[in-house]
Design an enzyme around this catalytic site. Structure first.
Site, PDB file in Angstrom:
ATOM      1  N   GLY A   1      11.093  -0.304   5.299  1.00 30.40           N
ATOM      2  CA  GLY A   1      11.139  -0.556   3.954  1.00 30.40           C
ATOM      3  C   GLY A   1      12.214  -1.959   3.745  1.00 30.40           C
TER       4      GLY A   1
ATOM      5  N   GLY B   1      11.767   3.990  -0.324  1.00 30.66           N
ATOM      6  CA  GLY B   1      12.290   4.403  -1.919  1.00 30.66           C
ATOM      7  C   GLY B   1      11.641   3.041  -2.416  1.00 30.66           C
TER       8      GLY B   1
ATOM      9  N   GLU C   1       6.267  -7.748   4.978  1.00 28.35           N
ATOM     10  CA  GLU C   1       6.770  -6.917   5.706  1.00 28.35           C
ATOM     11  C   GLU C   1       7.583  -5.403   5.156  1.00 28.35           C
ATOM     12  OE1 GLU C   1      10.089  -9.420   6.812  1.00 28.35           O
ATOM     13  OE2 GLU C   1      10.108  -6.579   7.172  1.00 28.35           O
TER      14      GLU C   1
ATOM     15  N   LYS D   1       0.809   0.907   5.677  1.00 23.61           N
ATOM     16  CA  LYS D   1       0.447   0.428   7.192  1.00 23.61           C
ATOM     17  C   LYS D   1      -1.288   0.649   7.918  1.00 23.61           C
ATOM     18  CE  LYS D   1       3.752   3.597   6.875  1.00 23.61           C
ATOM     19  NZ  LYS D   1       4.994   3.385   6.128  1.00 23.61           N
TER      20      LYS D   1
ATOM     21  N   GLY E   1      12.804  15.276  -2.187  1.00 23.41           N
ATOM     22  CA  GLY E   1      11.998  14.361  -2.500  1.00 23.41           C
ATOM     23  C   GLY E   1      11.734  13.454  -0.965  1.00 23.41           C
TER      24      GLY E   1
ATOM     25  N   PHE F   1      -0.649   1.888  -8.299  1.00 25.10           N
ATOM     26  CA  PHE F   1       0.333   2.322  -9.363  1.00 25.10           C
ATOM     27  C   PHE F   1       0.908   3.614  -8.937  1.00 25.10           C
ATOM     28  CE2 PHE F   1       1.481   1.608 -13.318  1.00 25.10           C
ATOM     29  CZ  PHE F   1       2.555   0.130 -12.359  1.00 25.10           C
TER      30      PHE F   1
ATOM     31  N   ASP G   1       4.374   8.433  11.426  1.00 24.98           N
ATOM     32  CA  ASP G   1       4.959   6.935  10.992  1.00 24.98           C
ATOM     33  C   ASP G   1       5.159   6.128  11.959  1.00 24.98           C
ATOM     34  OD1 ASP G   1       5.290   5.893   7.508  1.00 24.98           O
ATOM     35  OD2 ASP G   1       6.992   6.343   9.050  1.00 24.98           O
TER      36      ASP G   1
ATOM     37  N   LYS H   1       3.834   1.726  12.919  1.00 26.41           N
ATOM     38  CA  LYS H   1       5.269   1.317  12.843  1.00 26.41           C
ATOM     39  C   LYS H   1       5.473   0.243  13.963  1.00 26.41           C
ATOM     40  CE  LYS H   1       7.663   2.718   8.503  1.00 26.41           C
ATOM     41  NZ  LYS H   1       8.355   3.774   8.446  1.00 26.41           N
TER      42      LYS H   1
ATOM     43  N   VAL I   1       7.596  -2.605   7.719  1.00 29.56           N
ATOM     44  CA  VAL I   1       7.632  -1.812   8.672  1.00 29.56           C
ATOM     45  C   VAL I   1       9.555  -1.248   7.636  1.00 29.56           C
ATOM     46  CG1 VAL I   1       8.973  -2.452  10.748  1.00 29.56           C
ATOM     47  CG2 VAL I   1       6.414  -3.314   9.992  1.00 29.56           C
TER      48      VAL I   1
END
Lengths: 328, 167
Positions: free
Chosen positions: A140, A305, A135, A111, A193, A8, A207, A211, A138
């Site tokens: 976003g 996001g 989905e 991931k 951020g 969450f 990262d 992906k 990779v």
């Protein structure tokens, strides 16, 4: 469709928000963060859970463990959106294994499980007649996996190139636009951020490499891991180097690249010309697929996001609802 | 070897083809034909610039063939190494002996360092450079880049390569 949301944080709250705001036919019957859980077969009051999380840090009851929700809640699909732990992919792998073993579908933005245990999970899903979709792992909001698995049927994908890490792209964009040093641009990314307290996962290219591993295993079933990717990050890039590139109407971006016929899997800073389709600004992601029939296709969109990543999760859920409805 | 030629010929049908034929007979590969009609189009003279890739040692033969067809060659430019690629280097470039780095490329015989732009911010900080390599063929270029990467790895210099799209 009934779902259980595991995790969450940003993505989990984004999914909850979208489910609340849009009439998608989705009911949340299970919800857990790392230390608490809640189940209700008639549907959880999501606003109350969001408020509780904001106030106390717990979304549910502290005597209910996340795995209790995975094993006990009544749902059709598990939404595993806990943060990626690249060391072992846990506890997400266990969550997904338990859900698939119950014959429940699984949708994830994490991931770890896909990069570390893709084949095992895929086989398990198939043997229980369940769907596993990822989905959101990779790029976003960009529906690149859906395009590859459905819209490009009949095509052979020969290679792919992409800007797959928004943090790195933001830093390089700011270094180019404002002549900032790497440290200054990183500090700015933190303030906005866009970067974690420990940014190494992003800036060292790990990262993006994860992906790339997920894409390579999905497209070509290569069975590769992070160790098979040649990785160079952006932390040594200087503003002088970017200026020298700009003198030739080029710039530097962190590019993930897979060309199986050359045995090439690489994440590295590269020179790309101004006006190149992959040259996106800020935190955007972009990916180019080189195919035999369709030619080159480039997709650009938000790579991270809360609601943007939720878009990919929701898309997977509704796809399953439409094509594999009532399975379990 | 890349050759560019400026030719002057009569503006009549068939003239251009008569020049292009001996190029392929000499094993040449035409890269570009730039066709500029004289502003004063009544002059009856056509200026054509041709860029071609020609095997070594065939230029004199080609020039003879073209002249035989009544075409005037007004200029010839030769460039043995016509493929260029610029890369960036980041690290302690001077202190790890940049002239040795350049030498190792030049000594190959198939590649040269055509340009080097160096920026040094402060004595202890990493410097940045743009290095341009020249070779005759794509295979030589890949070998030269591999060599530069190897040399740079030993010197802890980061190499940033251009993204070469697959064809």
């Amino acid at each position: 469709m009934r779902i259980a949301i595991l995790g969450f944080g940003s993505v989990g709250r984004g999914v909850a928000q979208v489910v609340q705001e849009k009439d998608l036919g989705i009911t949340v019957t299970g919800l857990a963060d790392s230390r608490s859980g809640i189940m209700d077969p008639d549907g959880i009051d999501l606003q109350a859970a969001l408020d509780r999380k904001a106030k106390t840090g717990f979304c549910g009851d502290r005597s209910t463990a996340p795995l209790d929700v995975v094993d006990g809640a009544e749902y059709d699909a598990l939404v595993e959106v806990s943060p990626t732990r690249i060391e072992d992919g846990e506890p997400a792998i266990t969550h997904i294994v338990h859900a698939l073993s119950r014959g429940k579908h699984a949708v994830t933005s994490n991931k770890g499980p896909i990069a570390l245990a893709h084949r095992r999970l895929h086989t398990l899903a198939a043997s229980h007649g369940a769907q596993l979709r990822y989905e959101a792992t990779v790029c976003g909001a960009i529906p690149v996996l859906h395009v590859l698995q459905h819209d490009l049927l009949g095509n052979q994908v020969k290679a792919l190139h992409g800007v797959m890490n928004g943090t790195c792209n933001f830093i390089l964009t700011r270094m180019e636009d404002e002549g900032l040093t790497y440290d200054q641009a990183l500090a700015e990314a933190r303030e906005m951020g866009y970067a974690e307290a420990d940014p190494s996962y992003d800036v060292k290219g790990i990262d993006a490499a994860l992906k790339l591993v997920i894409l390579a295993n999905t497209i070509w079933d290569l069975g590769v891991t992070l160790d098979d990717v040649e990785i160079t990050g952006i932390d040594l890039i200087t503003p002088d180097a970017i200026r020298l590139a700009c003198e030739r109407e080029t710039t530097i971006r962190l590019i993930a690249e897979a060309i199986p016929e050359k045995g090439l899997l690489r994440v590295s800073p590269r020179i790309i010309p101004h006006g190149h389709p992959l040259l996106v600004e800020g935190t955007l992601n972009a990916v180019t697929l080189h195919t035999d029939l369709a030619g080159e296709l480039t997709f650009i969109g938000k790579g991270a996001g809360s609601v943007e990543t939720a878009s990919a999760v929701i898309g997977d859920l509704l796809y399953i609802g439409e094509h594999h409805a009532g399975a379990h | 070897m890349q050759v560019s030629m400026k030719l002057e010929m009569k503006d009549t049908p068939g003239q251009l083809v008569s020049v292009l034929t001996p190029i392929s007979q000499c094993g040449g590969n035409i890269i570009a034909v730039i066709h500029q009609r004289d502003q004063d189009s009544d002059s009856g003279v056509l200026d054509v610039q041709i860029v071609l890739d020609l095997p070594e040692g065939r230029l004199d033969d080609l020039v003879g063939q073209i002249k035989k067809r009544g075409v005037t060659i007004t200029r010839i430019g030769k460039e043995r190494l016509f493929l260029q690629r610029s890369l960036l280097m980041i690290g302690h470039i001077m202190h790890t002996d940049i002239s040795d780095t350049v030498d190792q490329i030049d000594r190959t015989g198939f590649a040269e360092v055509a340009e080097l732009s160096l920026v040094m911010p402060a004595i202890s900080e990493r410097s940045s450079a743009r290095i341009t390599l020249k070779t005759a063929t794509a295979a030589d270029m890949n070998s030269a880049v591999t060599l530069l990467r190897k040399v740079s790895e030993k010197k802890e210099i980061l190499i940033v390569e251009p993204l070469e799209e697959c064809g």
